[in-house]
Design a protein around this motif. Sequence first.
Motif, PDB file in Angstrom:
ATOM      1  N   UNK A   9       0.849  -1.181   0.000  1.00 46.64           N
ATOM      2  CA  UNK A   9       0.000   0.000   0.000  1.00 46.64           C
ATOM      3  C   UNK A   9       0.886   1.233   0.000  1.00 46.64           C
ATOM      4  N   UNK A  10       0.248   2.369  -0.218  1.00 43.10           N
ATOM      5  CA  UNK A  10       0.955   3.649  -0.205  1.00 43.10           C
ATOM      6  C   UNK A  10       0.188   4.610   0.684  1.00 43.10           C
ATOM      7  N   UNK A  11       0.909   5.524   1.312  1.00 47.84           N
ATOM      8  CA  UNK A  11       0.301   6.540   2.157  1.00 47.84           C
ATOM      9  C   UNK A  11       1.230   7.737   2.205  1.00 47.84           C
ATOM     10  N   UNK A  12       0.852   8.712   2.971  1.00 48.49           N
ATOM     11  CA  UNK A  12       1.727   9.858   3.204  1.00 48.49           C
ATOM     12  C   UNK A  12       1.599  10.289   4.650  1.00 48.49           C
ATOM     13  N   UNK A  13       2.597  10.994   5.108  1.00 48.72           N
ATOM     14  CA  UNK A  13       2.621  11.471   6.487  1.00 48.72           C
ATOM     15  C   UNK A  13       3.489  12.709   6.560  1.00 48.72           C
ATOM     16  N   UNK A  14       3.279  13.463   7.581  1.00 54.00           N
ATOM     17  CA  UNK A  14       4.114  14.637   7.828  1.00 54.00           C
ATOM     18  C   UNK A  14       5.528  14.177   8.175  1.00 54.00           C
ATOM     19  N   UNK A  36       0.988   3.962  -6.066  1.00 49.36           N
ATOM     20  CA  UNK A  36       1.810   5.155  -5.807  1.00 49.36           C
ATOM     21  C   UNK A  36       1.220   6.396  -6.475  1.00 49.36           C
ATOM     22  N   UNK A  37       0.727   6.259  -7.690  1.00 47.07           N
ATOM     23  CA  UNK A  37       0.189   7.415  -8.405  1.00 47.07           C
ATOM     24  C   UNK A  37      -1.006   8.033  -7.684  1.00 47.07           C
ATOM     25  N   UNK A  38      -1.899   7.208  -7.160  1.00 44.84           N
ATOM     26  CA  UNK A  38      -3.065   7.716  -6.434  1.00 44.84           C
ATOM     27  C   UNK A  38      -2.647   8.443  -5.156  1.00 44.84           C
ATOM     28  N   UNK A  44      -0.601  15.828  -3.662  1.00 39.35           N
ATOM     29  CA  UNK A  44      -0.511  17.092  -4.391  1.00 39.35           C
ATOM     30  C   UNK A  44      -1.813  17.899  -4.262  1.00 39.35           C
ATOM     31  N   UNK A  45      -2.958  17.223  -4.245  1.00 37.53           N
ATOM     32  CA  UNK A  45      -4.231  17.914  -4.025  1.00 37.53           C
ATOM     33  C   UNK A  45      -4.271  18.529  -2.630  1.00 37.53           C
ATOM     34  N   UNK A  46      -3.812  17.778  -1.636  1.00 36.23           N
ATOM     35  CA  UNK A  46      -3.758  18.301  -0.273  1.00 36.23           C
ATOM     36  C   UNK A  46      -2.861  19.531  -0.207  1.00 36.23           C
ATOM     37  N   UNK A  47      -1.717  19.458  -0.861  1.00 38.81           N
ATOM     38  CA  UNK A  47      -0.799  20.604  -0.880  1.00 38.81           C
ATOM     39  C   UNK A  47      -1.478  21.820  -1.494  1.00 38.81           C
ATOM     40  N   UNK A  48      -2.184  21.623  -2.595  1.00 40.32           N
ATOM     41  CA  UNK A  48      -2.901  22.728  -3.231  1.00 40.32           C
ATOM     42  C   UNK A  48      -3.932  23.347  -2.306  1.00 40.32           C
ATOM     43  N   UNK A  49      -4.665  22.492  -1.582  1.00 37.80           N
ATOM     44  CA  UNK A  49      -5.668  22.986  -0.628  1.00 37.80           C
ATOM     45  C   UNK A  49      -5.021  23.795   0.488  1.00 37.80           C
ATOM     46  N   UNK A  62       5.900  13.233   3.502  1.00 38.86           N
ATOM     47  CA  UNK A  62       6.605  12.129   2.846  1.00 38.86           C
ATOM     48  C   UNK A  62       5.616  11.126   2.279  1.00 38.86           C
ATOM     49  N   UNK A  63       5.900  10.713   1.056  1.00 38.98           N
ATOM     50  CA  UNK A  63       5.149   9.663   0.375  1.00 38.98           C
ATOM     51  C   UNK A  63       5.810   8.348   0.758  1.00 38.98           C
ATOM     52  N   UNK A  64       5.010   7.368   1.193  1.00 41.94           N
ATOM     53  CA  UNK A  64       5.559   6.123   1.733  1.00 41.94           C
ATOM     54  C   UNK A  64       4.985   4.893   1.043  1.00 41.94           C
ATOM     55  N   UNK A  65       5.827   3.882   0.930  1.00 48.07           N
ATOM     56  CA  UNK A  65       5.423   2.560   0.442  1.00 48.07           C
ATOM     57  C   UNK A  65       5.439   1.618   1.638  1.00 48.07           C
TER      58      UNK A  65
END
Length: 98
Positions: A9-14, A36-38, A44-49, A62-65
């Motif tokens: 799976x993929x996720x992100x975190x501060x 990973x693409x999703x 990137x959408x979160x960053x824009x918001x 950080x983008x994580x696998x």
Amino acid sequence: MSQGESLTFYTYARVDEGRDDRWAYTGIPEIFFYDEDSAREALHELRGDVESDMDDEWPPMQLEKIVTLPISKESIFALLNDGIGAFVKSYEVIEIIE
């Protein structure tokens, strides 16, 4: 799903280098993605918001696998009883978005 299969799976975190336990509960739910693409697109959408609000500042993320332990009755019980950290076999930071 056959017993013994690991999942990715993929996720992100501060980015938080002072945090001892990556999987400790912070009150903010984890969001997981199939690919990973999703995950990258959501980040990137979160960053824009965040950047569209003049009062908010973008923290490095950080983008994580994540690779899970092989699926078994024991690993599912660990997930349910002890949280996601007990179910993670390995994880890696793919990219830091500053």
